[in-house]
Design a protein around this motif. Structure first.
Motif, short mmCIF file in Angstrom:
data_model
loop_
_atom_site.label_atom_id
_atom_site.label_comp_id
_atom_site.label_asym_id
_atom_site.label_seq_id
_atom_site.Cartn_x
_atom_site.Cartn_y
_atom_site.Cartn_z
N ASN A 181 8.31 39.47 23.21
CA ASN A 181 9.13 39.70 24.41
C ASN A 181 9.28 41.19 24.73
OD1 ASN A 181 9.59 36.88 24.54
ND2 ASN A 181 11.26 37.10 23.06
N ASN A 182 8.35 42.00 24.23
CA ASN A 182 8.39 43.45 24.45
C ASN A 182 9.71 44.08 24.04
OD1 ASN A 182 5.77 43.57 25.42
ND2 ASN A 182 6.40 43.23 27.54
N LYS A 183 10.30 43.52 22.99
CA LYS A 183 11.56 44.06 22.44
C LYS A 183 11.33 44.43 20.98
CE LYS A 183 15.24 41.67 23.05
NZ LYS A 183 16.14 40.48 23.09
N PRO A 184 11.89 45.56 20.53
CA PRO A 184 11.74 45.91 19.11
C PRO A 184 12.38 44.85 18.24
CG PRO A 184 13.34 47.35 20.18
CD PRO A 184 12.69 46.56 21.27
N PRO A 185 11.78 44.50 17.11
CA PRO A 185 12.32 43.43 16.26
C PRO A 185 13.57 43.87 15.53
CG PRO A 185 10.43 44.44 15.21
CD PRO A 185 10.54 45.08 16.56
N ASN A 186 14.40 42.89 15.16
CA ASN A 186 15.54 43.15 14.30
C ASN A 186 15.09 43.14 12.84
OD1 ASN A 186 17.60 43.26 16.35
ND2 ASN A 186 17.39 41.04 16.57
N PRO A 187 15.83 43.79 11.96
CA PRO A 187 15.48 43.71 10.53
C PRO A 187 15.50 42.26 10.06
CG PRO A 187 17.10 45.45 10.91
CD PRO A 187 16.98 44.68 12.19
N PRO A 188 14.65 41.91 9.10
CA PRO A 188 14.58 40.53 8.63
C PRO A 188 15.81 40.13 7.82
CG PRO A 188 13.11 41.93 7.35
CD PRO A 188 13.65 42.77 8.46
N ALA A 189 15.91 38.83 7.51
CA ALA A 189 17.05 38.31 6.74
C ALA A 189 16.55 37.42 5.61
CB ALA A 189 17.98 37.53 7.66
N ALA A 246 18.01 47.21 4.80
CA ALA A 246 18.40 46.73 6.13
C ALA A 246 18.39 45.21 6.22
CB ALA A 246 17.45 47.31 7.18
N ILE A 247 17.93 44.55 5.15
CA ILE A 247 17.82 43.09 5.15
C ILE A 247 19.20 42.46 5.14
CG2 ILE A 247 17.05 41.09 3.80
CD1 ILE A 247 14.72 42.79 2.80
N LYS A 248 19.41 41.48 6.03
CA LYS A 248 20.67 40.75 6.04
C LYS A 248 20.56 39.51 5.16
CE LYS A 248 22.33 42.35 10.51
NZ LYS A 248 22.95 41.97 11.80
N VAL A 249 21.70 39.01 4.72
CA VAL A 249 21.69 37.85 3.81
C VAL A 249 22.62 36.76 4.36
CG1 VAL A 249 21.11 39.19 1.76
CG2 VAL A 249 23.50 38.88 2.38
N GLY A 250 22.28 35.51 4.00
CA GLY A 250 23.10 34.36 4.36
C GLY A 250 23.04 33.33 3.24
N PHE A 251 24.00 32.38 3.25
CA PHE A 251 24.11 31.43 2.14
C PHE A 251 24.34 30.01 2.68
CE2 PHE A 251 25.47 35.59 0.83
CZ PHE A 251 24.76 35.79 -0.35
N VAL A 252 23.62 29.06 2.10
CA VAL A 252 23.78 27.64 2.42
C VAL A 252 23.75 26.86 1.11
CG1 VAL A 252 22.73 25.63 3.55
CG2 VAL A 252 22.65 27.87 4.67
N THR A 253 24.66 25.87 1.00
CA THR A 253 24.54 24.90 -0.10
C THR A 253 24.33 23.54 0.53
OG1 THR A 253 26.95 24.62 -0.19
CG2 THR A 253 25.98 26.22 -1.72
N TYR A 254 23.74 22.62 -0.24
CA TYR A 254 23.43 21.33 0.36
C TYR A 254 23.23 20.25 -0.71
CZ TYR A 254 18.55 22.23 -0.98
OH TYR A 254 17.41 22.48 -1.69
N ASN A 255 23.44 19.01 -0.32
CA ASN A 255 22.99 17.82 -1.04
C ASN A 255 22.49 16.84 0.02
OD1 ASN A 255 25.69 16.93 -0.21
ND2 ASN A 255 26.41 17.86 -2.13
N LYS A 256 23.35 15.88 0.43
CA LYS A 256 22.99 15.03 1.57
C LYS A 256 23.40 15.68 2.90
CE LYS A 256 23.76 10.57 1.34
NZ LYS A 256 24.38 9.26 1.05
N VAL A 257 24.32 16.64 2.82
CA VAL A 257 24.76 17.39 3.99
C VAL A 257 24.60 18.87 3.71
CG1 VAL A 257 26.38 15.58 4.68
CG2 VAL A 257 27.15 17.43 3.17
#
Length: 990
Positions: free
Chosen positions: A398-406, A447-458
């Motif tokens: 989209n001709n936009k500079p990318p954001n840092p990865p996560a 510059a890397i961002k982080v996120g967290f998810v836990t799961y089983n059936k949900v």
């Protein structure tokens, strides 16, 4: 002036000290190389004069020519190789007892071969030892990452005739590419080329005596007379070599690099380092007919992000500002050393398509008296083989500079992972590991961002915004329509939200401590990651820690389809094929969003890795497997893998294109990649271990004068969020002489290509067909060499090109790997896991996997700084009183001989003796720990050290890795395979 811009002047026209290979038509000849070669100390070679042949290895087999036995017309081809060896392990004298008479010699570069009368024969005869019963796999043992081949023969008949199809003419041009997709029509799905009735396959297999372990079915004894001197096993071509440091300077076209088993330092002077690109041959045949005749595949193995040692210069970054990199108007190749500047520097001729382009005003520079730009050494893109360009907005989405990865960490909190303690182990490790996220050179924080998810059936998403006192959980139970319930606070900067993240990691094990939920989902977890990256408009990686096959009601639910009855049938290929549908679409979505998936599996039973690993294998990700995980024995092994995976150098949202000069082109690609069209290789991420194998075909005649050029361009996003182009250039020779092609072959690269070709072919063809094709092409390559390049010699001589003299041991080892074995004793998941792992490997990794290092420790010099020297990978090298370390990049064993000294073992493990206090820093223990830690650091994967004692049950696992011996599940010894290949060559040349 020649079209190559770097021909006319230094550094491309002058030989540099310490350079190897042969003269490529550029200036004076190079100094003699001192690269170590297989099986001996470094040797110096000089270029052969015109008309002379390359070095060859000569083996003399003095068994009589076998009688031809015709097969009934239309009988399906039956490979003798598939049943030529018993499944039992070899006796101690296996190597020396395998051949009736054999001799080794070297055909020199400038001298004719010695007359037959001057060859010293070494026949020997030994009484046949008692036949050993086939060993049984101890119950409860799991098959390791690399396991040997082929089921034992099923009551072979007295003689094994082999049908063949007649082939017009006498050329070796019957094969084409090794695995052209679905099996061609005909008996058995594969037509074996032959040479008419005179070259009919069939008859008895000459070789070892009957009743000897490993004897071929129906083999006739060729040994008579009194006992003679035994053959020295050291005289057989070996992969083990002495290591020594050299400087490899890349300023000569088509020079063969040092072996991957050699320590060397690269100086970039116009061609990419072999760490980035290795080729199967560095001298391409000029015509398609010549390529078809020799059957040597033309391919390059590219590791665009390969790690460089500290003593080599990192890639320079070139920034042309808003104008971007200079490119050819016609073929779009990037500015490189192969562009020839003309007209006083105002125009340049492209080395790839010969188009003449105007030089942009900002890029103009005058030429010196040699016709070279004055700023030649100031511009990396003019003087180096590898460099980077800063990409403009035209190269961005989209001709936009990318954001840092996560990075998103997605933890399965079902009963099994909680009970084993894995969830707490992961949470505790992340507290320190997140401090070490990769960062740009010179930056203090990542510059890397982080996120967290836990799961089983949900799925449970966590808001860890820095302004919060406590993390917040949001649950998504509708797994059919996956979405991310929050945007702000899910992906955060670790340094800003450290306190909240610590709090969360402390709470997760307690929150699910009493869970009884055993079912999990999988596809919705990946979908959640894709949606998160889309919402944040960034690329990144998912780290998924999964305990079992997803059986909960949700998209991507899997059923157990493991069926041992399919092994050794035409339907065995279905065990390796992923289930279509949800996961196929997920792969497309992941690549489009720049979402790489790394999967850490902790199974206690079948998990359908062929399907679960499908998304990681198409997104540049990795799959790690820890069967029956226990923290005490596997915890540190897993954590080492996790640390390496999080910290490795990596690029995201990558697209790679390989351009070539006129006359040939890239036609096929193998790796952890996704192909949306025939030219663009797409990878959600590419790291330092990813290797992409590219096959080339002719579309015109190549010129010996101009050679062949290739340019690999990788467009990617850095971990700092900058869009860049990484460029690797390589120039090869072209020749109308087959001897030049064989002389320039690189065996380690060849076997990488054959491994990936075979592992992809088993998705469509029966294993038996694939194995037969591998043996057939091996024989064809070597027969073509003998027919066209070697001096006339007796038919009993097996003549191998020097550059390919260890190719048979690699090929035999490949056919004993788990994916190519038809054995019900091997885990289907293990076979599928290894198949997918190898598809993304570079040359160094496949070489080590197929020929493990076997290092003696009992006689090691504890005061020496030199690396320990490996020995041949055979039981013959083991001693009852010895201690050996074996590793292949995936597994590691410490083998203790039953008669090894108690004092030596006490020193090794730094244990107290009965009459003395333990030394606090035992030299032997320190040396061995240094070797092991060095190997663990060097290899791309962590390895779990397994200690086995001679003749204990677990030793069976260890012995499968002795690849010169017979396979535990069938498969030939190295010596048997040499006999068989020699027989095939003789049949082809009859």
């Amino acid at each position: 002036m020649s079209q190559q811009g770097y021909v006319a002047a230094p550094p491309y026209s002058q030989a540099q000290p310490g350079m190897g290979a042969y003269q490529g038509g550029f200036g004076s000849g190079p100094t003699q190389p001192l690269y170590g070669h297989y099986g001996g100390p470094p040797q110096a070679f000089s270029a052969p004069p015109a008309g002379k042949i390359a070095i060859t290895v000569v083996m003399i087999f003095s068994y009589p020519a076998p009688p031809a036995v015709s097969a009934p017309y239309g009988q399906p081809p039956h490979s003798l190789y598939n049943s030529m060896a018993s499944p039992g392990p070899p006796p101690t004298q296996q190597l020396t007892n395998q051949m009736s008479s054999m001799n080794l010699g070297i055909q020199g570069l400038q001298s004719p071969p010695p007359p037959a009368s001057s060859v010293v024969q070494q026949p020997f005869q030994t009484p046949p030892p008692s036949t050993m019963a086939p060993p049984q796999m101890p119950p409860g043992l799991q098959s390791p990452h690399m396991s040997p081949l082929m089921s034992p023969p099923q009551s072979p008949p007295e003689s094994m005739p082999m049908a063949s199809q007649s082939m017009a003419g006498t050329s070796m041009a019957g094969m084409g590419r090794p695995f052209p997709g679905p099996p061609p029509p005909g008996p058995g799905g594969f037509q074996q080329p032959g040479l008419g009735s005179a070259g009919q396959f069939g008859g008895y297999m000459a070789g070892p005596q009957q009743n000897m372990p490993g004897a071929f079915p129906g083999a006739q004894s060729a040994m008579a007379g009194p006992p003679q001197k035994k053959l020295d096993p050291d005289s057989i071509p070996s992969i083990v070599m002495k290591q020594g440091g050299q400087v490899f300077t890349t300023n000569i076209r088509g020079q063969v690099p040092p072996l991957v088993t050699t320590d060397f330092t690269v100086t970039d002077q116009g061609n990419a380092s072999p760490r980035f690109i290795r080729c199967t041959t560095y001298s391409l045949p000029c015509t398609a007919d010549l390529a078809k005749q020799c059957q040597v595949p033309l391919a390059a193995i590219i590791k665009p992000f390969a790690s460089l040692p500290k003593n080599e210069t990192p890639l320079y970054v070139v920034n042309h500002g808003d104008t971007g990199p200079v490119r050819c108007n016609r073929c779009k190749a990037y500015m490189c050393p192969y562009m020839q500047f003309i007209d006083g520097g105002r125009r340049y001729q492209c080395g790839f398509c010969n188009c003449v382009n105007e030089v942009p005003v900002f890029y103009f520079q005058h030429l010196d008296h040699m016709g070279r730009r004055v700023d030649f050494y100031e511009r990396p893109e003019l003087s180096l083989g590898s460099y980077e360009f800063v990409a403009t907005l035209d190269y961005c989405k989209n001709n936009k500079p990318p954001n840092p990865p996560a990075y998103i960490f997605m933890i399965d909190v079902s009963y099994n992972n909680i009970k084993s303690g894995l969830v707490k182990l992961i949470c505790d490790e992340l507290k320190t590991l997140l401090e070490k996220l990769p960062r740009e050179e010179g930056m203090e924080t990542s510059a890397i961002k982080v996120g967290f998810v836990t799961y089983n059936k949900v799925l449970h998403f966590y808001n860890v915004k820095s302004a919060l006192a406590q993390p917040q959980m949001m649950v998504v139970s509708d797994t059919a329509e996956m979405f991310v319930p929050l945007l702000d606070g899910f992906l955060v900067n670790y340094q800003d939200s450290r306190a909240v993240i610590y709090n969360l990691l402390d709470q997760i094990p307690d929150m699910f401590a009493d869970t009884a939920e055993s079912e999990t989902v999988f596809a919705p977890v990946i979908q959640a990651g894709v949606e998160a990256f889309k919402a944040a408009e960034c690329s990144g990686k998912l780290f998924i820690f999964q305990s079992s096959m997803p059986t909960a009601e949700a998209p991507g639910k899997l059923k157990n389809r493991d069926d041992k009855k399919l092994v050794n049938t035409d339907k065995e290929k279905t065990l390796f094929q992923p289930q279509k549908g949800v996961y196929e679409q997920l792969s497309k979505d992941c690549v489009a969003s720049g979402c790489c998936v790394d999967l850490f599996l902790f199974p206690s039973q079948y998990t359908d890795i062929a399907t679960m690993a499908d998304v990681p294998s198409h997104t540049g990700g990795s799959v790690y497997k820890y069967s029956n995980f226990q923290i005490e024995t596997d915890g540190e092994h897993f954590l080492r893998d996790l640390r390496k995976d999080v910290q490795k150098s990596i690029g995201f949202d990558a697209i790679m294109r390989v351009r070539t000069s006129t006359g040939f082109r890239a036609t096929d690609f193998f790796g952890g990649i996704y192909m949306n069209n025939t030219t663009d290789v797409e990878m959600a991420a590419v790291d330092c271990d990813n290797g992409v194998t590219v096959e080339f075909k002719h579309d015109d005649t190549l010129s010996e004068e101009t050679g062949a050029l290739m340019q690999c361009a990788l467009l990617y996003t850095t971990i700092g969020g900058q869009r860049r182009l990484r460029i690797h250039n390589l120039s090869l020779n072209c020749s109308s002489q087959l001897s030049e092609l064989y002389k320039s072959c690189e065996t380690d690269s060849l076997i990488n290509f054959f491994a990936k070709s075979a592992y992809r072919a088993i998705l469509n063809q029966p294993l038996k067909n694939v194995r037969e094709i591998l043996v057939n092409q091996t024989a064809h390559m070597l027969a073509c060499y003998r027919k066209n390049c070697a001096s006339p010699s007796a038919a009993s001589q097996l003549i191998l090109p020097d550059a390919m003299k260890v190719f048979p041991v690699y090929m035999n080892s490949l056919m004993k790997t788990a994916p190519l074995v038809g054995s019900t004793e091997l885990s289907t998941d293990d076979r599928a896991h290894q198949r997918l792992s190898v598809m993304a490997m570079g040359v160094e990794d496949t070489q080590l996997l197929l020929y493990p290092r076997l290092i003696p420790l009992h006689n090691i010099d504890v005061n020496s700084e030199k690396p320990a020297t490996p020995v041949r990978c055979s039981e013959e090298r083991l001693t009852d009183s010895g201690i050996f370390l074996l590793e292949n990049g995936q597994s590691m064993f410490l083998w203790l001989g039953q008669a090894s000294s108690p004092d030596l073992i006490q020193s090794l493990f730094n244990l107290p003796s009965l009459c003395a206090l333990p030394e606090l820093d035992n030299p032997l223990s320190r040396k061995v720990r240094s070797i092991i830690s060095g190997l663990l650091e060097k290899r791309s994967n962590s390895m779990k050290l397994q200690i086995v004692r001679q003749k204990d049950k677990p030793e069976m696992l260890f012995r499968q890795f002795l690849v010169e011996d017979k396979g535990l599940h069938g498969g030939a010894s190295y010596m048997d395979f040499l006999c068989y290949v020699h027989r095939e060559i003789r049949q082809l040349l009859t």
